[in-house]
Enzyme design. Sequence first.
Site, PDB file in Angstrom:
ATOM      1  N   ASP A   1       7.393 -22.296 -24.616  1.00 23.21           N
ATOM      2  CA  ASP A   1       6.396 -23.323 -24.278  1.00 23.21           C
ATOM      3  C   ASP A   1       6.869 -24.746 -24.535  1.00 23.21           C
ATOM      4  OD1 ASP A   1       4.360 -21.695 -23.257  1.00 23.21           O
ATOM      5  OD2 ASP A   1       3.816 -21.067 -25.276  1.00 23.21           O
TER       6      ASP A   1
ATOM      7  N   ASP B   1       4.530 -17.406 -16.990  1.00 24.91           N
ATOM      8  CA  ASP B   1       4.149 -18.769 -17.402  1.00 24.91           C
ATOM      9  C   ASP B   1       5.371 -19.687 -17.549  1.00 24.91           C
ATOM     10  OD1 ASP B   1       2.784 -16.507 -18.405  1.00 24.91           O
ATOM     11  OD2 ASP B   1       1.548 -17.694 -19.736  1.00 24.91           O
TER      12      ASP B   1
END
Length: 373
Positions: free
Chosen positions: A97, A158
């Site tokens: 992330d 993602d």
Amino acid sequence: MKIWEKCVYGTAYEEELAYIESVLKENLDLFVGKYPHVSVGNWYGAEENVLWTSSFFVGMCFLAYEHTGDGIFLKYEREHLDSFRDRLDRRRGISHDLGFLYTLSCVADYKVTGNPRAREIALDAAQVLTERYNEKGKYIQAWGDMGIRYPDVKIIIDTMLNLPLLYWTGEPDKMKMAENHARTSAATLVRPDYSTYHTYLMNPETGEPVCGKTHQGYADESTWARGQAWAVYGYALSYRYTGDPAFLSVAGNAARVFKENLPSDLVPYWDFTFTDQNPDIRDTSAAGIYVCGLLELCNYVEEGEAREYLRLAEAIMKSLREKYTTRGREHVNGTLTEGMYHRHDGQEECTIWGDYFYMEALMRLTGDWRPYW
Ligand code: GLY
């Protein structure tokens, strides 16, 4: 095609942006070194800077500054940079992330203000992200320490939105890692019918892919709506940086699958298992991400197709605007209602990434916005 010149609802978008900016302005002092994540009763608490979502509020401040020119939205620029520098130095909450985190906090800062410190922190974050690259398998490991072994190593869809941090550096080795990861994902996470797995198990010793698994979706073989939206937008962005038509094809086909699974009000249920005949809760954040993906795609397809993408994007935005915002409600500090994080952890709530992508879509629909991604 200049998107905003072809839009039908320009005035409504400006009104939405003004509303979001008023909510942001009221909450600027709440989120300094602590950041919104998922609301409770449409009210965000302030979380430590350790989650994957810490940068979305900061990104919204840059959008608001670009839209209004009001310096109030840069009030805490230095404090935000301090917080993200500290997080990187102390390796707090480090995973794939890093892309979400440092694109919207530092790359955005650098692009909007030219601040060289922001660029330096973003470059350092990109370097840390490369430590998650598995050379044999040509992928970026999503979660966990790099020492963990099979069967705990996963790639996830993602990550496609984390690749722009590597592409943005312009450094050939980092750009190649991002491109290779996108290729590995296309061969594993993207199914032959262009629906997607949320995650794929990898064997880090051999680099071999093992099998698809879900984490936030309904079932291993179902399609998690937000994951499909990450695929649409992520592959469109990988196409922008690489020019590889295979990535454009994945983005376009994934967009078609998403469209085919939209319910009548055009805001998806959280997993494509659910339909108007078999309804469940929705995920408005998936709708916002998908709209941004469609609008990015408009830049790369022929005019007729671009107009169709734009028409669909505008119809989704109309539904979001009319049924899924906090406008007119008391004691709220989020914008887009009925987002979902996990099925049993944050549902039918505002999510800060949902708010961000809704706002980004509005920026794309009202002017020549230069993406932070
Ligand atoms: N990237 C985490 C999520 O979409 O929930």
